[in-house]
Design a protein around this motif. Structure first.
Motif, PDB file in Angstrom:
ATOM      1  N   LYS A  78       2.702  -6.583  -7.181  1.00 33.05           N
ATOM      2  CA  LYS A  78       3.424  -6.845  -8.439  1.00 33.05           C
ATOM      3  C   LYS A  78       4.876  -7.199  -8.150  1.00 33.05           C
ATOM      4  O   LYS A  78       5.437  -8.109  -8.782  1.00 33.05           O
ATOM      5  CB  LYS A  78       3.357  -5.612  -9.347  1.00 33.05           C
ATOM      6  CG  LYS A  78       1.958  -5.175  -9.733  1.00 33.05           C
ATOM      7  CD  LYS A  78       1.195  -6.255 -10.459  1.00 33.05           C
ATOM      8  CE  LYS A  78      -0.196  -5.764 -10.825  1.00 33.05           C
ATOM      9  NZ  LYS A  78      -1.050  -6.853 -11.336  1.00 33.05           N
ATOM     10  N   LEU A  81       5.039 -10.711  -6.991  1.00 34.67           N
ATOM     11  CA  LEU A  81       4.896 -11.655  -8.108  1.00 34.67           C
ATOM     12  C   LEU A  81       6.188 -11.759  -8.904  1.00 34.67           C
ATOM     13  O   LEU A  81       6.590 -12.850  -9.328  1.00 34.67           O
ATOM     14  CB  LEU A  81       3.747 -11.210  -9.021  1.00 34.67           C
ATOM     15  CG  LEU A  81       2.325 -11.409  -8.477  1.00 34.67           C
ATOM     16  CD1 LEU A  81       1.310 -10.802  -9.431  1.00 34.67           C
ATOM     17  CD2 LEU A  81       2.030 -12.894  -8.270  1.00 34.67           C
ATOM     18  N   ILE A  82       6.825 -10.598  -9.116  1.00 34.71           N
ATOM     19  CA  ILE A  82       8.093 -10.604  -9.857  1.00 34.71           C
ATOM     20  C   ILE A  82       9.148 -11.385  -9.080  1.00 34.71           C
ATOM     21  O   ILE A  82       9.913 -12.173  -9.659  1.00 34.71           O
ATOM     22  CB  ILE A  82       8.552  -9.158 -10.128  1.00 34.71           C
ATOM     23  CG1 ILE A  82       7.614  -8.495 -11.154  1.00 34.71           C
ATOM     24  CG2 ILE A  82       9.994  -9.133 -10.639  1.00 34.71           C
ATOM     25  CD1 ILE A  82       7.878  -7.027 -11.364  1.00 34.71           C
ATOM     26  N   THR A  85       8.407 -14.976  -9.544  1.00 37.67           N
ATOM     27  CA  THR A  85       8.798 -15.434 -10.885  1.00 37.67           C
ATOM     28  C   THR A  85      10.314 -15.589 -10.980  1.00 37.67           C
ATOM     29  O   THR A  85      10.818 -16.556 -11.564  1.00 37.67           O
ATOM     30  CB  THR A  85       8.308 -14.424 -11.940  1.00 37.67           C
ATOM     31  OG1 THR A  85       6.885 -14.320 -11.858  1.00 37.67           O
ATOM     32  CG2 THR A  85       8.687 -14.887 -13.349  1.00 37.67           C
ATOM     33  N   LYS A 192       7.852 -12.835 -16.866  1.00 37.80           N
ATOM     34  CA  LYS A 192       8.599 -11.763 -16.211  1.00 37.80           C
ATOM     35  C   LYS A 192       8.455 -10.452 -16.965  1.00 37.80           C
ATOM     36  O   LYS A 192       8.295  -9.375 -16.369  1.00 37.80           O
ATOM     37  CB  LYS A 192      10.076 -12.135 -16.098  1.00 37.80           C
ATOM     38  CG  LYS A 192      10.872 -11.140 -15.260  1.00 37.80           C
ATOM     39  CD  LYS A 192      12.286 -11.604 -15.035  1.00 37.80           C
ATOM     40  CE  LYS A 192      13.023 -10.634 -14.118  1.00 37.80           C
ATOM     41  NZ  LYS A 192      13.088  -9.273 -14.655  1.00 37.80           N
ATOM     42  N   GLU A 194       5.919  -9.543 -18.774  1.00 34.53           N
ATOM     43  CA  GLU A 194       4.553  -9.075 -18.513  1.00 34.53           C
ATOM     44  C   GLU A 194       4.454  -8.429 -17.129  1.00 34.53           C
ATOM     45  O   GLU A 194       3.847  -7.363 -16.960  1.00 34.53           O
ATOM     46  CB  GLU A 194       3.580 -10.248 -18.621  1.00 34.53           C
ATOM     47  CG  GLU A 194       2.129  -9.866 -18.383  1.00 34.53           C
ATOM     48  CD  GLU A 194       1.199 -11.063 -18.468  1.00 34.53           C
ATOM     49  OE1 GLU A 194       0.024 -10.922 -18.087  1.00 34.53           O
ATOM     50  OE2 GLU A 194       1.655 -12.131 -18.920  1.00 34.53           O
ATOM     51  N   GLN A 195       5.060  -9.068 -16.134  1.00 34.73           N
ATOM     52  CA  GLN A 195       5.011  -8.523 -14.781  1.00 34.73           C
ATOM     53  C   GLN A 195       5.811  -7.227 -14.663  1.00 34.73           C
ATOM     54  O   GLN A 195       5.398  -6.296 -13.966  1.00 34.73           O
ATOM     55  CB  GLN A 195       5.535  -9.566 -13.795  1.00 34.73           C
ATOM     56  CG  GLN A 195       4.589 -10.759 -13.633  1.00 34.73           C
ATOM     57  CD  GLN A 195       5.195 -11.861 -12.795  1.00 34.73           C
ATOM     58  OE1 GLN A 195       6.404 -11.888 -12.560  1.00 34.73           O
ATOM     59  NE2 GLN A 195       4.369 -12.793 -12.345  1.00 34.73           N
ATOM     60  N   ASP A 196       6.938  -7.158 -15.353  1.00 36.39           N
ATOM     61  CA  ASP A 196       7.721  -5.915 -15.352  1.00 36.39           C
ATOM     62  C   ASP A 196       6.915  -4.769 -15.954  1.00 36.39           C
ATOM     63  O   ASP A 196       6.961  -3.627 -15.467  1.00 36.39           O
ATOM     64  CB  ASP A 196       9.014  -6.105 -16.150  1.00 36.39           C
ATOM     65  CG  ASP A 196      10.034  -6.937 -15.380  1.00 36.39           C
ATOM     66  OD1 ASP A 196       9.908  -7.021 -14.146  1.00 36.39           O
ATOM     67  OD2 ASP A 196      10.952  -7.497 -16.012  1.00 36.39           O
ATOM     68  N   MET A 198       3.593  -4.538 -16.037  1.00 36.34           N
ATOM     69  CA  MET A 198       2.527  -4.198 -15.077  1.00 36.34           C
ATOM     70  C   MET A 198       3.084  -3.340 -13.940  1.00 36.34           C
ATOM     71  O   MET A 198       2.447  -2.367 -13.507  1.00 36.34           O
ATOM     72  CB  MET A 198       1.904  -5.471 -14.520  1.00 36.34           C
ATOM     73  CG  MET A 198       1.097  -6.253 -15.552  1.00 36.34           C
ATOM     74  SD  MET A 198       0.597  -7.899 -14.964  1.00 36.34           S
ATOM     75  CE  MET A 198      -0.536  -7.449 -13.669  1.00 36.34           C
ATOM     76  N   LYS A 199       4.256  -3.669 -13.465  1.00 36.13           N
ATOM     77  CA  LYS A 199       4.889  -2.885 -12.406  1.00 36.13           C
ATOM     78  C   LYS A 199       5.189  -1.477 -12.894  1.00 36.13           C
ATOM     79  O   LYS A 199       4.957  -0.491 -12.178  1.00 36.13           O
ATOM     80  CB  LYS A 199       6.179  -3.579 -11.963  1.00 36.13           C
ATOM     81  CG  LYS A 199       6.950  -2.794 -10.905  1.00 36.13           C
ATOM     82  CD  LYS A 199       8.267  -3.469 -10.563  1.00 36.13           C
ATOM     83  CE  LYS A 199       9.079  -2.620  -9.586  1.00 36.13           C
ATOM     84  NZ  LYS A 199      10.398  -3.221  -9.303  1.00 36.13           N
TER      85      LYS A 199
END
Length: 401
Positions: A78, A81-82, A85, A192, A194-196, A198-199
Motif C-alpha cells: 500500500k 502504491l501511495i 500515486t 490517493k 482511497e489508498q490512504d 486502505m493503508k
C-alpha cells in the motif's frame, strides 16, 4: 481449572510436601506413599495439561506471526502504491505547469488576434466609412477600381476568417486544457484518498494483531512458569516417594527377618517336643538343666556374603491347584497373610529361610519350594490372581542376604 485455582493447587501440594518431609513418624507408611503417588498423579495431569496449553499457545503465536508478516507485506505494498500515486501527482503538477504556460501563450495569441481584427475593422471603417463590404465594391468609379476593391475585400475577409477560425480553435483548446487539469487532479486526489484509507485499515489490523501477539506471549510465559513450578513440585514428590519406598523396603526387610526368626523358633520348639528324651540328655547334663536352659531357635545355614544374580521369576497364589495355602518351609498361612512377601526357591540355589531382595517385587522370605522350581528360578507369591497373571515370566535380579 483457571490460573488462580492452579496456583492454589500448587501451593497446597507444596504445603503437603513440606509437611511430609517434616513428619518422619509417618514417612515410611504405605498410606503416605499412596498419598504421595496420588499427589504426583494430580501434578502430572496438571503438568500435561499446562504443557499442552503451552504448545497450543505457541501454535497460535506462529499462526498470528504469519498473519502479521502478511499484513506487513500488504502495508508495504500500500505504501508503494501511495508513493507511486504521489509520483504521478507530482508529474501531473508538472504537466499542469506546462499547460498553464500553454494557456498563457494561447491567451496571449487570442489577445493579439483580437487586436488585429479590431485594427482591420478600424481600417475598413476608415476606408469605406460606415458602408458595408458590398457598398465598398459597388462604389467603385471604374471597372479597374471595382477589381481592386473586390480583391482588397477578399483578402481582408479571408484573413479575418482564418483569424476567427484559429481564435475559436485556440479558445476551445484552452477550455479543454483547463478541464483536463481539473479531471486529472480530481482523479489523483480520489485515488490517493482511497489508498490512504486502505493503508490506515492495514495499520489498524496490525495494531490489533500485535496486541494479540503480546497477550499470547504473556500467556505463554505464565504457562511456562507454571510448568516449571509443577516440574519442581513433581521432582520433590518423586524424591519423597523414593525415600518412602526405601523406608518401606527396610520395614519389610525387618519384618521378614522377624517372621523368619519367629518361624524358626516355632520349628525348633516343635522339633524339641518331638525328639526322644534320650537325644536331649547326655551323661553330663541333667533333665532339669536342659529344661532350665534357654532354647535357641534354629536358623538356616548362614550366608554371610550377599550374592546377586539373575533368575527367571514367575508368580503363584495361595489357592493354586495342588497348593496347601501354607509355605513348605515354615508353614506360613498365605491366606491369613496376603501382603507377606514370600518366594518359592530351589534350596540348592537359594537356602530356605534366606532373606532375598527381588527386583520389581521387594524383600521376601525364601520359605517355599515347588516341583517346577529348579535351578535359577523363583516363584513369587502374589495374593491377587489377576496381578499374578499380569506378572507373567520375567528375568530379574535377586540378592540373597
Amino acid at each position: 481449572m483457571n490460573k488462580s485455582l492452579r496456583l492454589l493447587s500448587i501451593v497446597v501440594i507444596l504445603t503437603f510436601v513440606v509437611s511430609i518431609f517434616h513428619s518422619p513418624v509417618y514417612a515410611n507408611s504405605k498410606e503416605d506413599l499412596n498419598e504421595v503417588k496420588d499427589e504426583r498423579n494430580k501434578i502430572q495431569e496438571e503438568l500435561s495439561d499446562s504443557e499442552q496449553k503451552v504448545m497450543d499457545t505457541v501454535e497460535e503465536l506462529n499462526t498470528l506471526s504469519t498473519k502479521i508478516d502478511s499484513l506487513q507485506v500488504e502495508l508495504e505494498e500500500k505504501e508503494a502504491l501511495i508513493d507511486e500515486t504521489e509520483q504521478k501527482m507530482n508529474e501531473t503538477m508538472n504537466n499542469i505547469s506546462d499547460l498553464e504556460e500553454e494557456i498563457k501563450d494561447l491567451e496571449k495569441k487570442i489577445e493579439e488576434r483580437f487586436d488585429i481584427l479590431k485594427d482591420r475593422l478600424v481600417s475598413v471603417q476608415q476606408t469605406g466609412g460606415d458602408i458595408t463590404y458590398l457598398e465598398v465594391i459597388f462604389g467603385s468609379q471604374s471597372f479597374h477600381d471595382f477589381v481592386n476593391r473586390v480583391s482588397a475585400v477578399n483578402k481582408i475577409t479571408d484573413s479575418d476568417a482564418a483569424l476567427i477560425e484559429q481564435q475559436e480553435l485556440d479558445m476551445q483548446k484552452l477550455e479543454d486544457n483547463k478541464q483536463q487539469i481539473v479531471v486529472k487532479l480530481n482523479d489523483l486526489n480520489e485515488l490517493k484518498d482511497e489508498q490512504d484509507q486502505m493503508k490506515a485499515d492495514v495499520e489498524k489490523k496490525l495494531v490489533v494483531q500485535k496486541n494479540q501477539q503480546s497477550e499470547l506471549e504473556s500467556k505463554r510465559n505464565s504457562l511456562q512458569a507454571m510448568v516449571e513450578e509443577l516440574e519442581m513440585s513433581d521432582s520433590k514428590l518423586a524424591s519423597l516417594e523414593s525415600n518412602i519406598k526405601t523406608d518401606i523396603q527396610k520395614e519389610e526387610e525387618a519384618k521378614a527377618k522377624a517372621i523368619a526368626a519367629k518361624e524358626a523358633e516355632k520349628k525348633a520348639q516343635a522339633s524339641k517336643q518331638e525328639a526322644p528324651e534320650s537325644e536331649v540328655l547326655n551323661s553330663s547334663t541333667s533333665k532339669d538343666e536342659v529344661e532350665n536352659k534357654p532354647v535357641k531357635p534354629e536358623k538356616p545355614e548362614a550366608n554371610n556374603d550377599n550374592k546377586t544374580f539373575t533368575v527367571t521369576a514367575t508368580a503363584y497364589t495361595a489357592d493354586c491347584e495342588g497348593c496347601s495355602g501354607k509355605t513348605s518351609y515354615n508353614g506360613i498361612d498365605l491366606n491369613e497373610n496376603p501382603d507377606i512377601k514370600v518366594i518359592a526357591v530351589d534350596p540348592e540355589v537359594i537356602p530356605l529361610g534366606s532373606i532375598v531382595e527381588v527386583e520389581g517385587y521387594g524383600v521376601a522370605i525364601a520359605a517355599d519350594t515347588g516341583s517346577a522350581i529348579k535351578g535359577k528360578k523363583i516363584d513369587v507369591f502374589i495374593s491377587d490372581k489377576t496381578a499374578a497373571r499380569n506378572w507373567g515370566v520375567k528375568t530379574v535380579k535377586v540378592t540373597v542376604r
